[in-house]
Design a protein around this motif. Structure first.
Motif, PDB file in Angstrom:
ATOM      1  N   ARG A   8       0.849  -1.203   0.000  1.00 51.23           N
ATOM      2  CA  ARG A   8       0.000   0.000   0.000  1.00 51.23           C
ATOM      3  C   ARG A   8       0.883   1.252   0.000  1.00 51.23           C
ATOM      4  N   SER A  31      -9.634   6.537   6.670  1.00 58.90           N
ATOM      5  CA  SER A  31     -10.788   5.768   7.126  1.00 58.90           C
ATOM      6  C   SER A  31     -10.301   4.559   7.916  1.00 58.90           C
ATOM      7  N   LEU A  35     -14.454  -3.449  10.634  1.00 57.89           N
ATOM      8  CA  LEU A  35     -14.915  -4.418   9.649  1.00 57.89           C
ATOM      9  C   LEU A  35     -13.838  -4.659   8.602  1.00 57.89           C
ATOM     10  N   PRO A  36     -13.519  -5.924   8.314  1.00 58.24           N
ATOM     11  CA  PRO A  36     -12.477  -6.216   7.329  1.00 58.24           C
ATOM     12  C   PRO A  36     -12.929  -5.863   5.915  1.00 58.24           C
ATOM     13  N   LYS A  37     -11.981  -5.458   5.093  1.00 55.67           N
ATOM     14  CA  LYS A  37     -12.271  -5.069   3.714  1.00 55.67           C
ATOM     15  C   LYS A  37     -11.035  -5.379   2.873  1.00 55.67           C
ATOM     16  N   LYS A  38     -11.237  -5.963   1.702  1.00 54.80           N
ATOM     17  CA  LYS A  38     -10.120  -6.262   0.819  1.00 54.80           C
ATOM     18  C   LYS A  38      -9.337  -4.988   0.515  1.00 54.80           C
ATOM     19  N   ALA A  40      -7.504  -3.447   2.752  1.00 52.95           N
ATOM     20  CA  ALA A  40      -7.297  -2.717   4.007  1.00 52.95           C
ATOM     21  C   ALA A  40      -6.029  -3.208   4.712  1.00 52.95           C
ATOM     22  N   VAL A  55      -4.938  -7.090   3.974  1.00 50.95           N
ATOM     23  CA  VAL A  55      -6.119  -7.924   3.768  1.00 50.95           C
ATOM     24  C   VAL A  55      -6.282  -8.177   2.267  1.00 50.95           C
ATOM     25  N   THR A  56      -6.215  -9.473   1.880  1.00 51.34           N
ATOM     26  CA  THR A  56      -6.341  -9.828   0.467  1.00 51.34           C
ATOM     27  C   THR A  56      -7.720 -10.359   0.112  1.00 51.34           C
ATOM     28  N   VAL A  58     -12.016 -11.258   1.893  1.00 54.36           N
ATOM     29  CA  VAL A  58     -12.981 -11.401   2.978  1.00 54.36           C
ATOM     30  C   VAL A  58     -14.130 -12.247   2.446  1.00 54.36           C
ATOM     31  N   GLN A  62     -18.263 -12.548   6.057  1.00 57.95           N
ATOM     32  CA  GLN A  62     -17.241 -11.870   6.863  1.00 57.95           C
ATOM     33  C   GLN A  62     -16.741 -12.724   8.034  1.00 57.95           C
ATOM     34  N   VAL A  65     -11.135 -14.047   6.918  1.00 54.42           N
ATOM     35  CA  VAL A  65     -10.329 -12.974   6.346  1.00 54.42           C
ATOM     36  C   VAL A  65      -9.002 -13.579   5.903  1.00 54.42           C
TER      37      VAL A  65
END
Length: 74
Positions: A8, A31, A35-38, A40, A55-56, A58, A62, A65
Motif C-alpha cells: 500500500r 478511514s 470491519l475487514p475489507k479487501k 485494508a 487484507v487480500t 474477505v 465476513q 479474512v
C-alpha cells in the motif's frame, strides 16, 4: 510494517511501529474501523511493537479474512 507499506504505497510514511498505525492513520484522516475489507490494513497492538497485515480477501459472510504479512514471530 515494511511489507504492508510495499503493498500500500499510498499510505503514510511516518506511522511508526505497527502498534501506532491505527491511531496515526486516524489522526491523518484515513478511514479506519473494525470491519475487514479487501485492500485494508489489519493492525494489532499485541506484542512489543504490534503487527500489521494486508487484507487480500474477505468471505461474503465476513467470517473469514485472508491476509498477507511478513515477520510475524509468535
Amino acid at each position: 510494517t515494511w511489507y504492508v507499506k510495499s503493498m500500500r504505497p499510498d499510505i503514510g510514511n511516518l506511522w511508526g511501529n505497527a502498534d501506532t498505525w491505527y491511531s496515526n492513520a486516524k489522526a491523518q484522516g484515513w478511514s479506519v474501523g473494525e470491519l475487514p475489507k479487501k485492500g485494508a490494513v489489519a493492525t494489532t497492538t499485541s506484542g512489543p511493537m504490534g503487527h500489521v497485515a494486508y487484507v487480500t480477501g474477505v468471505s461474503l459472510d465476513q467470517q473469514w479474512v485472508t491476509i498477507r504479512e511478513m515477520n510475524y514471530g509468535a
